[in-house]
Scaffold this motif. Structure first.
Motif, PDB file in Angstrom:
ATOM      1  N   LYS A   1       0.548   5.889  -3.730  1.00 24.17           N
ATOM      2  CA  LYS A   1       1.198   7.068  -4.320  1.00 24.17           C
ATOM      3  C   LYS A   1       0.902   7.086  -5.819  1.00 24.17           C
ATOM      4  N   ASP A   2       0.745   8.298  -6.370  1.00 21.46           N
ATOM      5  CA  ASP A   2       0.578   8.350  -7.822  1.00 21.46           C
ATOM      6  C   ASP A   2       1.950   8.149  -8.473  1.00 21.46           C
ATOM      7  N   ALA A   3       1.965   8.013  -9.771  1.00 23.78           N
ATOM      8  CA  ALA A   3       3.196   7.661 -10.478  1.00 23.78           C
ATOM      9  C   ALA A   3       4.300   8.694 -10.266  1.00 23.78           C
ATOM     10  N   ASN A   4       3.948   9.970 -10.250  1.00 23.14           N
ATOM     11  CA  ASN A   4       4.965  11.017 -10.084  1.00 23.14           C
ATOM     12  C   ASN A   4       5.538  11.028  -8.665  1.00 23.14           C
TER      13      ASN A   4
ATOM     14  N   LEU B   1       6.519   1.795 -14.343  1.00 25.53           N
ATOM     15  CA  LEU B   1       7.452   2.187 -13.280  1.00 25.53           C
ATOM     16  C   LEU B   1       7.869   0.981 -12.451  1.00 25.53           C
ATOM     17  N   TYR B   2       6.912   0.128 -12.089  1.00 25.95           N
ATOM     18  CA  TYR B   2       7.242  -1.093 -11.348  1.00 25.95           C
ATOM     19  C   TYR B   2       8.217  -1.963 -12.139  1.00 25.95           C
ATOM     20  N   GLU B   3       7.952  -2.101 -13.448  1.00 28.07           N
ATOM     21  CA  GLU B   3       8.830  -2.913 -14.294  1.00 28.07           C
ATOM     22  C   GLU B   3      10.244  -2.335 -14.315  1.00 28.07           C
ATOM     23  N   TRP B   4      10.333  -1.022 -14.426  1.00 31.07           N
ATOM     24  CA  TRP B   4      11.639  -0.362 -14.460  1.00 31.07           C
ATOM     25  C   TRP B   4      12.391  -0.555 -13.138  1.00 31.07           C
TER      26      TRP B   4
ATOM     27  N   ASN C   1      -1.499  -1.711  -9.076  1.00 32.36           N
ATOM     28  CA  ASN C   1      -1.242  -0.470  -9.808  1.00 32.36           C
ATOM     29  C   ASN C   1      -2.528  -0.039 -10.494  1.00 32.36           C
ATOM     30  N   ASP C   2      -2.638   1.258 -10.686  1.00 30.32           N
ATOM     31  CA  ASP C   2      -3.877   1.797 -11.244  1.00 30.32           C
ATOM     32  C   ASP C   2      -3.673   2.506 -12.575  1.00 30.32           C
ATOM     33  N   SER C   3      -2.507   2.309 -13.207  1.00 27.67           N
ATOM     34  CA  SER C   3      -2.263   2.963 -14.494  1.00 27.67           C
ATOM     35  C   SER C   3      -1.134   2.263 -15.226  1.00 27.67           C
ATOM     36  N   ALA C   4      -1.102   2.465 -16.531  1.00 30.39           N
ATOM     37  CA  ALA C   4      -0.028   1.899 -17.341  1.00 30.39           C
ATOM     38  C   ALA C   4       1.314   2.513 -16.956  1.00 30.39           C
TER      39      ALA C   4
ATOM     40  N   ASN D   1       0.824  -1.213   0.000  1.00 28.63           N
ATOM     41  CA  ASN D   1       0.000   0.000   0.000  1.00 28.63           C
ATOM     42  C   ASN D   1       0.858   1.262   0.000  1.00 28.63           C
ATOM     43  N   TRP D   2       2.037   1.169   0.624  1.00 32.09           N
ATOM     44  CA  TRP D   2       2.952   2.334   0.627  1.00 32.09           C
ATOM     45  C   TRP D   2       3.243   2.745  -0.819  1.00 32.09           C
TER      46      TRP D   2
END
Length: 537
Positions: free
Chosen positions: A159-162, A198-201, A190-193, A154-155
């Protein structure tokens, strides 16, 4: 000699128990025991790093950790509330004790308490570094069960991507942990592409299925690949969120890079820490230096960044010395920056309403006060003097004294007395720290302020003693000396004891409502001292 005259209860040597509630402290004297709530607060605000003069860090930590464990067993939800309150108010110079205590609470047997601790994780672990520290601590008490995995997930997910990009680029690793490690343990949603990319990176798999990374990540990658100051400056101008931690080492040797970072608004704490480097690079000359001096002492910035006054004191003392406390770096301090840090120390405390009481500030400058505060390059002796200066600047009717010996050549055990100290707001902090560090130390006799004031007929409404509470030397206990002072002078004087270390002792009698035990050096302390002196507490 009438042997019956050898036993008395009105006056007792500090090496002898004067009250059934007293226990022997680490120095061999007898003092009172603060309750677990007070002990917990001392730990959260002061920590145990570096230990004390009489107790090594490991033993002091174990003693305090058991207090936290008892709190988790008896009222875990209350423990979590206390941790969050101290952390969010910026009441400690370091976050480690709060994260450690939260890890204990997150491992408690109480379901509600454990859930409260895990829910509070983002409020206490506000940065990636904090999260890594928490992950390290929590493994000391439990495994990675479902609840812990979800809380860490959840941490990231909340948070949003930025926001997340800023955290992962600025705080990349700590104590053997990386974001990749925690993502693999927690599997956040995750809630967006963009978030998925970002997770993949983070996990080293590029951008995933062609996802678009946040712009800050692209700027971070470009900064790592750049090789010139002009390229780094252009990246900073285009991406103001790019912080110095996101730049390669080569960039940090360029004065123009730092000017660009300052121009776009460096965070307050980061700016204080980088002052020596900025000075060596010549960045603080002219208009940039004036702008930095203005920012350093801005009360709103200090409050918003939760800058702890002790951290300002460390920065001021280190910068003014012109020499690194832990390395060999040197620099020629800029007077305007030293003055700005001095002003920032007082501004970090905010407005303090005077009590308008006759106040005696008594500083313990004994050998045991030479230990560090919370593992910082600052001694308890120096911190006590600086904190006393805040009250000295507030209360018109005050005197400052210290427990000293006649000189360094004397046997301090037989020549301890009070000396009036030349400490006040007209002197700069680094000067006061240097002055107090050079005073000839005396034995720790915390009864001296009351004994001295009674002997010299000094009218005092409030005694403020800054000490580690390891008093042992005197012929009378502090609480007995306070009672005698009240009887002698006809003044119902109050006593405030400001604890400088997280020990389990206090000279304040807990049964006397006009004696108060305080710990920490945060912005709330001076007003608390004034409120108590005034009788509002």
């Amino acid at each position: 000699m009438d042997v019956l005259r050898t036993f008395r209860t009105r006056v007792t040597r500090q090496s002898v128990k004067a009250d059934a509630r007293q226990v022997e402290n680490a120095a061999g004297g007898y003092t009172f025991v603060p309750d677990d709530q007070a002990r917990l607060h001392r730990f959260l605000t002061l920590g145990t790093e570096g230990g004390t003069y009489y107790t090594n860090a490991k033993d002091l930590t174990e003693d305090n950790a058991r207090v936290v464990v008892r709190a988790a067993e008896t009222d875990c939800v209350g423990l979590v509330r206390h941790i969050v309150a101290v952390s969010e108010a910026g009441r400690a110079p370091r976050q480690n004790p709060a994260l450690f205590a939260l890890a204990i609470a997150a491992s408690a047997a109480d379901d509600d308490g454990r859930a409260a601790a895990l829910a509070a994780l983002p409020r206490v672990a506000r940065t990636g570094t904090h999260l890594f520290q928490f992950a390290g601590y929590v493994e000391q008490f439990r495994g990675w069960g479902r609840g812990l995995r979800k809380a860490v997930g959840n941490w990231y997910a909340d948070k949003d991507a930025n926001q997340l990009a800023y955290q992962v680029c600025k705080y990349r690793q700590r104590d053997g942990w990386t974001h990749r490690d925690l993502l693999r343990l927690s599997h956040p949603s995750n809630d967006s592409a963009t978030k998925a990319a970002l997770y993949e990176w983070i996990c080293g798999r590029g951008r995933g299925d062609g996802g678009v990374l946040p712009g800050l990540v692209d700027a971070f990658i470009a900064a790592q690949e750049a090789t010139s100051a002009s390229a780094w400056v252009a990246l900073i101008d285009a991406n103001p969120a790019l912080s110095w931690e996101m730049l390669p080492d080569a960039a940090l040797a360029e004065a123009d890079v730092w000017r660009a970072l300052i121009n776009h608004g460096m965070p307050q704490t980061a700016l204080m820490r980088q002052l020596p480097r900025l000075t060596r690079l010549g960045v603080l000359d002219g208009e940039v230096g004036r702008a930095v001096a203005t920012q350093l002492q801005d009360p709103d910035r200090l409050a918003k960044a939760r800058v702890h006054p002790v951290n300002v004191l460390v920065a001021q003392r280190t910068y003014a010395s012109g020499r690194s406390a832990r390395g060999e770096s040197t620099w020629a301090p800029e007077p305007k920056i030293s003055d700005a840090l001095d002003a920032a120390f007082y501004h970090a405390y905010g407005a303090v309403e005077p009590a308008n009481k006759r106040t005696l500030l008594a500083l313990d400058v004994s050998g045991s006060m030479g230990t560090s505060v919370s593992g910082l390059p600052l001694t308890c002796r120096e911190a006590a003097a600086a904190l006393a200066m805040v009250t000295a600047a507030t209360e018109r009717d005050h005197q400052v004294v210290g427990f000293t010996s006649a000189s360094r050549g004397y046997d301090w055990r037989d020549n301890t007395f009070l000396t009036r100290l030349d400490v006040g707001p007209r002197r700069r902090l680094d000067d006061v720290c240097r002055y107090t560090s050079e005073l000839p130390m005396g034995a720790t006799d915390c009864a001296l302020p009351m004994v001295w004031a009674a002997k010299n007929r000094v009218k005092v409404d409030t005694f403020q003693i800054y000490t580690d509470n390891e008093t042992w030397h005197g012929a009378i206990h502090p609480h007995q000396a306070l009672r005698q002072y009240r009887d002698t002078m006809g003044i119902d004087a109050r006593l405030v004891v400001v604890a400088m270390t997280a020990t389990g002792s206090t000279i304040a009698d807990p049964s006397d409502p006009k004696q108060l035990d305080v710990s920490g050096f945060d912005s709330a302390v001076p007003n608390l001292l004034a409120d108590f002196s005034r009788g509002d507490v």
